[in-house]
Write a protein that holds these residues in place. Structure first.
Motif, PDB file in Angstrom:
ATOM      1  N   ASP B  26       0.863  -1.178   0.000  1.00 26.36           N
ATOM      2  CA  ASP B  26       0.000   0.000   0.000  1.00 26.36           C
ATOM      3  C   ASP B  26       0.902   1.232   0.000  1.00 26.36           C
ATOM      4  O   ASP B  26       1.866   1.289   0.774  1.00 26.36           O
ATOM      5  CB  ASP B  26      -0.877  -0.013   1.262  1.00 26.36           C
ATOM      6  CG  ASP B  26      -1.701   1.249   1.388  1.00 26.36           C
ATOM      7  OD1 ASP B  26      -2.865   1.251   0.936  1.00 26.36           O
ATOM      8  OD2 ASP B  26      -1.175   2.255   1.921  1.00 26.36           O
ATOM      9  N   PRO B  27       0.618   2.224  -0.855  1.00 27.81           N
ATOM     10  CA  PRO B  27       1.540   3.355  -0.976  1.00 27.81           C
ATOM     11  C   PRO B  27       1.705   4.175   0.305  1.00 27.81           C
ATOM     12  O   PRO B  27       2.803   4.643   0.593  1.00 27.81           O
ATOM     13  CB  PRO B  27       0.926   4.198  -2.106  1.00 27.81           C
ATOM     14  CG  PRO B  27      -0.452   3.659  -2.320  1.00 27.81           C
ATOM     15  CD  PRO B  27      -0.476   2.255  -1.830  1.00 27.81           C
ATOM     16  N   VAL B  28       0.608   4.334   1.072  1.00 26.15           N
ATOM     17  CA  VAL B  28       0.711   5.120   2.309  1.00 26.15           C
ATOM     18  C   VAL B  28       1.559   4.365   3.340  1.00 26.15           C
ATOM     19  O   VAL B  28       2.476   4.922   3.950  1.00 26.15           O
ATOM     20  CB  VAL B  28      -0.686   5.425   2.899  1.00 26.15           C
ATOM     21  CG1 VAL B  28      -0.568   6.055   4.286  1.00 26.15           C
ATOM     22  CG2 VAL B  28      -1.457   6.340   1.962  1.00 26.15           C
ATOM     23  N   ILE B  32       5.222   5.328   5.043  1.00 26.82           N
ATOM     24  CA  ILE B  32       5.511   5.341   6.490  1.00 26.82           C
ATOM     25  C   ILE B  32       6.769   4.521   6.771  1.00 26.82           C
ATOM     26  O   ILE B  32       7.675   4.963   7.486  1.00 26.82           O
ATOM     27  CB  ILE B  32       4.301   4.778   7.289  1.00 26.82           C
ATOM     28  CG1 ILE B  32       3.113   5.738   7.197  1.00 26.82           C
ATOM     29  CG2 ILE B  32       4.687   4.515   8.751  1.00 26.82           C
ATOM     30  CD1 ILE B  32       1.800   5.167   7.733  1.00 26.82           C
ATOM     31  N   VAL B  33       6.838   3.346   6.175  1.00 27.68           N
ATOM     32  CA  VAL B  33       7.984   2.452   6.384  1.00 27.68           C
ATOM     33  C   VAL B  33       9.262   3.082   5.831  1.00 27.68           C
ATOM     34  O   VAL B  33      10.327   3.009   6.459  1.00 27.68           O
ATOM     35  CB  VAL B  33       7.693   1.076   5.734  1.00 27.68           C
ATOM     36  CG1 VAL B  33       8.942   0.209   5.664  1.00 27.68           C
ATOM     37  CG2 VAL B  33       6.597   0.361   6.518  1.00 27.68           C
ATOM     38  N   MET B  51      -3.918  13.252   5.218  1.00 30.41           N
ATOM     39  CA  MET B  51      -4.945  12.202   5.285  1.00 30.41           C
ATOM     40  C   MET B  51      -5.659  12.344   6.641  1.00 30.41           C
ATOM     41  O   MET B  51      -5.021  12.711   7.630  1.00 30.41           O
ATOM     42  CB  MET B  51      -4.214  10.855   5.202  1.00 30.41           C
ATOM     43  CG  MET B  51      -5.078   9.644   5.354  1.00 30.41           C
ATOM     44  SD  MET B  51      -4.115   8.145   5.050  1.00 30.41           S
ATOM     45  CE  MET B  51      -4.238   8.044   3.280  1.00 30.41           C
ATOM     46  N   PRO B  52      -6.961  12.052   6.702  1.00 25.90           N
ATOM     47  CA  PRO B  52      -7.644  12.127   7.993  1.00 25.90           C
ATOM     48  C   PRO B  52      -6.952  11.233   9.035  1.00 25.90           C
ATOM     49  O   PRO B  52      -6.447  10.166   8.698  1.00 25.90           O
ATOM     50  CB  PRO B  52      -9.054  11.603   7.684  1.00 25.90           C
ATOM     51  CG  PRO B  52      -9.240  11.818   6.221  1.00 25.90           C
ATOM     52  CD  PRO B  52      -7.875  11.680   5.612  1.00 25.90           C
ATOM     53  N   LEU B  63       0.225  -1.886  10.055  1.00 21.17           N
ATOM     54  CA  LEU B  63       1.684  -2.053  10.141  1.00 21.17           C
ATOM     55  C   LEU B  63       2.082  -2.698  11.474  1.00 21.17           C
ATOM     56  O   LEU B  63       2.971  -3.550  11.525  1.00 21.17           O
ATOM     57  CB  LEU B  63       2.385  -0.697   9.972  1.00 21.17           C
ATOM     58  CG  LEU B  63       2.402  -0.151   8.541  1.00 21.17           C
ATOM     59  CD1 LEU B  63       2.841   1.306   8.521  1.00 21.17           C
ATOM     60  CD2 LEU B  63       3.319  -0.994   7.647  1.00 21.17           C
ATOM     61  N   ARG B  64       1.417  -2.302  12.556  1.00 25.18           N
ATOM     62  CA  ARG B  64       1.716  -2.883  13.874  1.00 25.18           C
ATOM     63  C   ARG B  64       1.308  -4.345  13.948  1.00 25.18           C
ATOM     64  O   ARG B  64       2.050  -5.192  14.421  1.00 25.18           O
ATOM     65  CB  ARG B  64       0.947  -2.118  14.965  1.00 25.18           C
ATOM     66  CG  ARG B  64       1.683  -0.934  15.501  1.00 25.18           C
ATOM     67  CD  ARG B  64       0.842  -0.205  16.559  1.00 25.18           C
ATOM     68  NE  ARG B  64       1.104   1.223  16.433  1.00 25.18           N
ATOM     69  CZ  ARG B  64       0.177   2.152  16.238  1.00 25.18           C
ATOM     70  NH1 ARG B  64      -1.111   1.827  16.178  1.00 25.18           N
ATOM     71  NH2 ARG B  64       0.536   3.408  16.102  1.00 25.18           N
ATOM     72  N   ARG B  65       0.092  -4.615  13.490  1.00 23.44           N
ATOM     73  CA  ARG B  65      -0.420  -5.993  13.580  1.00 23.44           C
ATOM     74  C   ARG B  65       0.432  -6.968  12.793  1.00 23.44           C
ATOM     75  O   ARG B  65       0.557  -8.134  13.145  1.00 23.44           O
ATOM     76  CB  ARG B  65      -1.868  -6.049  13.075  1.00 23.44           C
ATOM     77  CG  ARG B  65      -2.830  -5.513  14.103  1.00 23.44           C
ATOM     78  CD  ARG B  65      -4.270  -5.687  13.627  1.00 23.44           C
ATOM     79  NE  ARG B  65      -5.189  -5.069  14.567  1.00 23.44           N
ATOM     80  CZ  ARG B  65      -6.444  -4.766  14.289  1.00 23.44           C
ATOM     81  NH1 ARG B  65      -6.943  -5.042  13.096  1.00 23.44           N
ATOM     82  NH2 ARG B  65      -7.217  -4.213  15.185  1.00 23.44           N
TER      83      ARG B  65
END
Lengths: 106, 106
Positions: B26-28, B32-33, B51-52, B63-65
């Motif tokens: 996923d681009p978002v 982040i990564v 982004m909201p 990402l955490r999960r």
């Protein structure tokens, strides 16, 4: 008339990392890719995956559209192989490391 | 009382290749990564992603999960970092090659 016709092929510079990762982030598609890595090429019906044909076709379509695999009509069957050279040139190490990760689960 | 509390952490042997690939596809989330790879650690509000907050929180949660990142409460902020050591031990080369692929787009 040739009996071999390439179904789809994605140019190297059109490969998208997001599409490739999405294509590989599914257990059925990763199993197809794992088998093609071992076999070199394989006809659509020979993967031994217990799933309706329409669902399996959907997975092959995603793999083709992402450029992870290339498929060719050979007579009445569709033969598939990894588009390894272009993937490795565009995103070095991605396919190899993911395949190594997938093999761990065996 | 400690002011630092780990929000989540996934044990090395619980990491799933499918979950990791899905998280990165996923681009978002890949952005982040990519920023965490550069910065080492970063608070949730400091990524400059327009982004909201609820949508961004959703991406951090995935990402955490998946175990790609670990987050810690530090006072009033949540600090994030890559769980690089465990990812590299479990799936060698996967994170590194994907980050290299992501940098190509810059």
């Amino acid at each position: 008339m040739s009996t071999i016709k390439q179904v789809t092929a994605k140019a190297r510079n059109e490969l998208s990392l997001m599409e490739v990762l999405h294509a590989l982030a599914d257990p059925v598609r990763l199993e197809i890719v794992r088998q093609l890595d071992e076999a070199g090429e394989k006809a659509c019906g020979m993967f031994g995956i217990d799933m309706p044909k329409s669902s399996l076709s959907h997975h092959f379509r995603i793999l083709r559209r992402s450029g992870v695999i290339v498929s060719e009509h050979q007579g009445t069957v569709i033969m598939n192989r990894l588009q390894r050279k272009d993937l490795d040139a565009r995103f070095p190490g991605v396919l190899k490391s993911i395949l190594a990760g997938a093999r761990q689960k065996d």
